[in-house]
Design an enzyme around this catalytic site. Structure first.
Site, short mmCIF file in Angstrom:
data_model
loop_
_atom_site.label_atom_id
_atom_site.label_comp_id
_atom_site.label_asym_id
_atom_site.label_seq_id
_atom_site.Cartn_x
_atom_site.Cartn_y
_atom_site.Cartn_z
N GLY A 1 0.84 -1.21 0.00
CA GLY A 1 0.00 0.00 0.00
C GLY A 1 0.86 1.25 0.00
N ARG B 1 13.37 10.21 -3.43
CA ARG B 1 14.20 11.38 -3.79
C ARG B 1 15.51 11.36 -3.01
NH1 ARG B 1 14.64 16.22 -0.96
NH2 ARG B 1 15.06 18.11 -2.16
N ARG C 1 19.33 10.94 -4.58
CA ARG C 1 20.32 12.03 -4.49
C ARG C 1 21.50 11.64 -3.59
NH1 ARG C 1 16.58 17.45 -5.24
NH2 ARG C 1 15.90 16.83 -7.33
N ARG D 1 0.84 -5.07 -5.09
CA ARG D 1 1.02 -6.21 -4.18
C ARG D 1 1.28 -7.40 -5.10
NH1 ARG D 1 -0.84 -4.00 0.79
NH2 ARG D 1 -2.62 -2.63 0.61
N ASP E 1 2.47 -0.24 11.93
CA ASP E 1 2.35 -1.57 12.53
C ASP E 1 3.65 -2.37 12.52
OD1 ASP E 1 2.47 -1.90 9.82
OD2 ASP E 1 0.77 -3.28 9.68
N ARG F 1 -17.09 17.20 13.86
CA ARG F 1 -17.51 17.76 15.15
C ARG F 1 -18.40 18.99 14.95
NH1 ARG F 1 -14.55 15.77 19.58
NH2 ARG F 1 -15.21 17.50 20.85
N LYS G 1 -25.27 16.21 27.36
CA LYS G 1 -24.22 16.14 26.32
C LYS G 1 -24.81 15.37 25.14
CE LYS G 1 -19.56 14.13 25.85
NZ LYS G 1 -19.06 14.93 24.77
O1 F6P Z 1 -1.66 -1.42 5.00
C1 F6P Z 1 -2.15 -0.20 4.64
C2 F6P Z 1 -3.63 -0.23 4.41
O2 F6P Z 1 -4.03 1.06 4.05
C3 F6P Z 1 -4.48 -0.77 5.56
O3 F6P Z 1 -4.71 0.17 6.58
C4 F6P Z 1 -5.74 -1.15 4.83
O4 F6P Z 1 -6.45 -2.14 5.55
C5 F6P Z 1 -5.21 -1.70 3.54
O5 F6P Z 1 -3.95 -1.09 3.33
C6 F6P Z 1 -6.10 -1.45 2.35
O6 F6P Z 1 -5.51 -2.07 1.25
P1 F6P Z 1 -5.97 -1.86 -0.26
O7 F6P Z 1 -5.47 -0.53 -0.69
O8 F6P Z 1 -5.33 -2.97 -1.00
O9 F6P Z 1 -7.47 -1.89 -0.25
#
Ligand code: F6P
Length: 321
Positions: free
Chosen positions: A11, A21, A25, A72, A130, A155, A214
């Site tokens: 991703g 970049r 460089r 991927r 992560d 909000r 609230k």
């Molecule tokens: O790993 C990054 C991420 O943005 C996750 O937070 C999310 O679950 C996933 O990729 C979404 O993946 P895709 O872009 O393949 O739908």
């Protein structure tokens, strides 16, 4: 090392362009040739490769996404796929790689290094934050700020209409985007995969908060912490509310990287190239601990246990009362 390659995989994340970049460089400053590999491991297998010069990476530091594109690639998880990749590198005379991506990308890099002796340096690029061995990953800060801006807007309207809002943010296994944006955005409830939550407790808290006068509340849900429609249906039924859902989705993955992400990207890339230049180095994951840029062999990086920031979680709980 005279020729290196750079790729982005998995991703995309804001800050990847800044890392490319700085890789290009820095490497050219040290007299190396640099090749950009398009679409991550897929482009390595199929030979989508162009030489990059300083001007090739002009005007990208401020852009989200990755100008090298990303993908991927299931084939690269196989030995055969890695072999094809290593043959492409041989054909171009590329001796080492800077790879920018998340956990899957780093596993590909380790396999290429173990099975075919290609030295790889990994730069952590994923909005999820992560990866346990590093405090932060590229794109996380930008993504949190994007979410925060959405929370601020929500909000305004929730307050005006006395409404309860649920915003779902990314994070399949890691609740950091929800935690940081929820705390910074003043959310009343933060639902994340790392900690259990009780919908009955939330329902009764919503009822009590209405009785106290609230009338507007914000729930931030990490995508991996539950099904938004089921959660909302349950709370509507049991707390007598009409929760509005915002699913932020891929908006969180784009946008101009923040200062923090650009600086982190740049520092990691400089370190990655210095490591490739150093004959005694081994394939490693680059990251940040405290304010220090670190390099950790991939195996060690994978074995690190993620520590959840309970202080932040507790602070969010206390402040929501
Ligand atoms: O790993 C990054 C991420 O943005 C996750 O937070 C999310 O679950 C996933 O990729 C979404 O993946 P895709 O872009 O393949 O739908």
């Amino acid at each position: 090392m005279k020729k290196i390659g750079v790729l982005t995989s998995g991703g995309d994340a804001p800050g990847m362009n800044a890392a490319i970049r700085a890789t290009v460089r820095t490497a050219r400053y040290f007299g190396m040739q640099v090749y950009g590999i398009e679409r991550g491991w897929e482009g390595l297998i199929t030979g989508q490769i162009t030489e990059l010069e300083n001007r090739s990476v002009s005007d990208i530091i401020q852009r989200g996404g990755t100008f090298l594109k990303t993908a991927r690639c299931a084939e690269f998880m196989t030995y055969e796929g890695q072999k094809k990749g290593s043959m492409t590198l041989d054909a171009y005379g590329i001796e080492g790689l800077v790879v920018i991506g998340g956990d899957g990308t780093f596993h590909g890099a380790k396999a290429l290094s173990d099975n075919f002796g290609v030295k790889c340096m990994g730069i952590p690029g994923t909005i999820d934050n992560d990866l346990a061995y590093t405090d932060y990953t590229l794109g996380f800060d930008t993504a949190v700020n994007t979410v925060l801006s959405a929370i601020n807007n929500l909000r305004d309207t929730m307050q005006s209409h006395d409404r309860v809002s649920l915003i779902e943010v990314m994070g399949r296994h890691c609740g950091d985007i929800a935690l940081y944006s929820g705390l910074a955005g003043g959310a009343e409830y933060i639902l994340i995969p790392e900690r259990p939550y009780d919908l009955d407790e939330i329902a009764s808290s919503l009822i009590k908060s209405k009785l106290r006068g609230k009338t507007s509340n914000m729930i931030v849900l990490a995508e991996g912490a539950g099904n938004r429609d089921e959660i909302v249906a349950y709370l509507n039924e049991n707390a007598g509310v009409d929760i509005k859902i915002t699913h932020l989705g891929h908006v969180q993955r784009g946008g101009s990287p923040t200062m923090s992400d650009r600086i982190l990207a740049t520092r990691c890339a400089v370190k990655a190239v210095e490591m490739l230049k150093d004959d005694s180095s081994v394939s490693s994951a680059i990251g940040i601990k405290g304010n220090e840029i670190i390099a950790v062999p991939f195996e060690e990086a994978f074995n690190c246990k993620r520590t959840f920031n309970d202080d932040l979680y507790e602070a969010a709980r206390i402040l929501s009362k």
